[in-house]
Design a protein around this motif. Structure first.
Motif, short mmCIF file in Angstrom:
data_model
loop_
_atom_site.label_atom_id
_atom_site.label_comp_id
_atom_site.label_asym_id
_atom_site.label_seq_id
_atom_site.Cartn_x
_atom_site.Cartn_y
_atom_site.Cartn_z
N CYS A 4 5.58 29.31 -41.50
CA CYS A 4 5.70 30.77 -41.35
C CYS A 4 4.42 31.32 -40.70
CB CYS A 4 5.93 31.41 -42.72
SG CYS A 4 5.82 33.21 -42.69
N ILE A 5 4.61 32.00 -39.56
CA ILE A 5 3.46 32.55 -38.82
C ILE A 5 2.64 33.50 -39.71
CG2 ILE A 5 2.84 34.12 -36.93
CD1 ILE A 5 5.31 33.17 -35.44
N PHE A 6 3.32 34.35 -40.47
CA PHE A 6 2.58 35.34 -41.25
C PHE A 6 1.89 34.69 -42.45
CE2 PHE A 6 5.08 39.35 -39.71
CZ PHE A 6 4.54 39.17 -38.45
N VAL A 31 0.21 41.79 -32.49
CA VAL A 31 -0.33 41.09 -31.33
C VAL A 31 0.26 41.64 -30.02
CG1 VAL A 31 1.37 39.20 -31.17
CG2 VAL A 31 -1.04 38.77 -30.61
N SER A 32 1.40 42.29 -30.11
CA SER A 32 2.08 42.84 -28.93
C SER A 32 2.43 44.30 -29.19
CB SER A 32 3.34 42.02 -28.66
OG SER A 32 4.05 42.55 -27.58
N PRO A 33 1.41 45.16 -29.18
CA PRO A 33 1.63 46.55 -29.61
C PRO A 33 2.62 47.31 -28.74
CG PRO A 33 -0.56 46.29 -28.67
CD PRO A 33 0.03 44.92 -28.76
N PHE A 39 0.67 48.52 -36.25
CA PHE A 39 0.19 47.48 -37.17
C PHE A 39 1.29 47.10 -38.15
CE2 PHE A 39 -1.11 51.55 -39.08
CZ PHE A 39 -0.77 51.40 -40.41
N LEU A 40 1.08 46.00 -38.84
CA LEU A 40 2.06 45.44 -39.76
C LEU A 40 1.46 45.33 -41.14
CD1 LEU A 40 3.14 42.41 -37.49
CD2 LEU A 40 4.31 44.61 -37.68
N LEU A 41 2.27 45.58 -42.16
CA LEU A 41 1.85 45.31 -43.54
C LEU A 41 2.76 44.23 -44.09
CD1 LEU A 41 1.64 48.73 -43.38
CD2 LEU A 41 0.61 48.23 -45.58
N ILE A 86 11.31 48.58 -41.05
CA ILE A 86 11.50 47.23 -41.59
C ILE A 86 12.73 46.63 -40.93
CG2 ILE A 86 11.91 45.81 -43.63
CD1 ILE A 86 10.60 47.99 -45.33
N ASN A 87 12.56 45.69 -40.03
CA ASN A 87 13.68 44.99 -39.42
C ASN A 87 14.16 43.89 -40.37
OD1 ASN A 87 13.50 46.52 -37.03
ND2 ASN A 87 11.91 45.17 -36.21
N CYS A 88 15.48 43.64 -40.38
CA CYS A 88 16.02 42.64 -41.30
C CYS A 88 17.07 41.77 -40.64
CB CYS A 88 16.61 43.33 -42.53
SG CYS A 88 17.27 42.18 -43.73
P1 5GP Z 1 9.99 41.68 -36.10
O1 5GP Z 1 10.67 41.59 -34.76
O2 5GP Z 1 10.22 40.41 -36.90
O3 5GP Z 1 10.32 42.91 -36.87
O4 5GP Z 1 8.46 41.82 -35.80
C1 5GP Z 1 7.57 40.77 -35.71
C2 5GP Z 1 6.30 41.31 -35.12
O5 5GP Z 1 5.30 40.36 -35.31
C3 5GP Z 1 6.40 41.56 -33.60
O6 5GP Z 1 6.09 42.93 -33.33
C4 5GP Z 1 5.36 40.61 -33.01
O7 5GP Z 1 4.67 41.16 -31.92
C5 5GP Z 1 4.45 40.35 -34.20
N1 5GP Z 1 3.81 39.04 -34.17
C6 5GP Z 1 4.42 37.85 -33.94
N2 5GP Z 1 3.53 36.85 -34.00
C7 5GP Z 1 2.33 37.44 -34.27
C8 5GP Z 1 1.01 36.90 -34.43
O8 5GP Z 1 0.75 35.70 -34.35
N3 5GP Z 1 0.02 37.81 -34.69
C9 5GP Z 1 0.26 39.16 -34.80
N4 5GP Z 1 -0.79 39.94 -35.04
N5 5GP Z 1 1.50 39.67 -34.64
C10 5GP Z 1 2.51 38.83 -34.38
#
Ligand code: 5GP
Ligand code: ZN
Length: 114
Positions: A4-6, A31-33, A39-41, A86-88
């Motif tokens: 898991c990346i997070f 990482v891709s604003p 930002f993410l929590l 919150i995407n699901c």
């Molecule tokens: P989702 O689409 O699951 O709701 O959002 C996942 C978010 O995580 C995306 O906006 C993406 O840019 C972000 N994200 C993915 N991998 C990474 C990472 O390695 N670092 C950071 N800071 N954000 C990430």
């Protein structure tokens, strides 16, 4: 969770620009604003998505929302507001399967989503 990346961001294996951290919660810049503020929590506990929250998680998610509000204000969104998302799962557009709240602000955002 191993792949898991997070969870790797929580452990420090993957670097991130942290905004806030405590025993239960981490906040970091996306990482891709998609907006000037994005930002993410996340909970430090690996919960896959909002569908997997249990009654025991009420205090944690309440704290996450309060912290999202506080950090959004700190990022300059107090006056004009922000979007808390919150995407699901697949229809919700979730790409990382570790529960997260997006906070986007600093510009007007369209609604409804495409
Ligand atoms: P989702 O689409 O699951 O709701 O959002 C996942 C978010 O995580 C995306 O906006 C993406 O840019 C972000 N994200 C993915 N991998 C990474 C990472 O390695 N670092 C950071 N800071 N954000 C990430
Ligand atoms: Zn995880």
């Amino acid at each position: 969770m191993d792949d898991c990346i997070f969870c790797k961001i929580i452990s420090g294996e993957i670097p991130s620009k942290k905004l806030y951290e405590d025993d239960e919660i981490l906040a970091f810049h996306d990482v891709s604003p998609q907006a000037p503020v994005h930002f993410l929590l996340i909970p430090k506990k690996h919960i896959r998505n909002i569908m997997e929250l249990g009654k025991d998680d009420v205090a944690l998610t309440g704290r996450m929302i309060n912290k999202a509000q506080e950090l959004a204000v700190g990022q300059g969104c107090g006056e004009k507001g922000a979007r808390f998302v919150i995407n699901c799962k697949s229809d919700g557009g979730q790409t990382v399967n570790h529960l997260h709240i997006h906070v986007l602000g600093g510009r007007p955002l369209d609604w409804p989503p495409g």
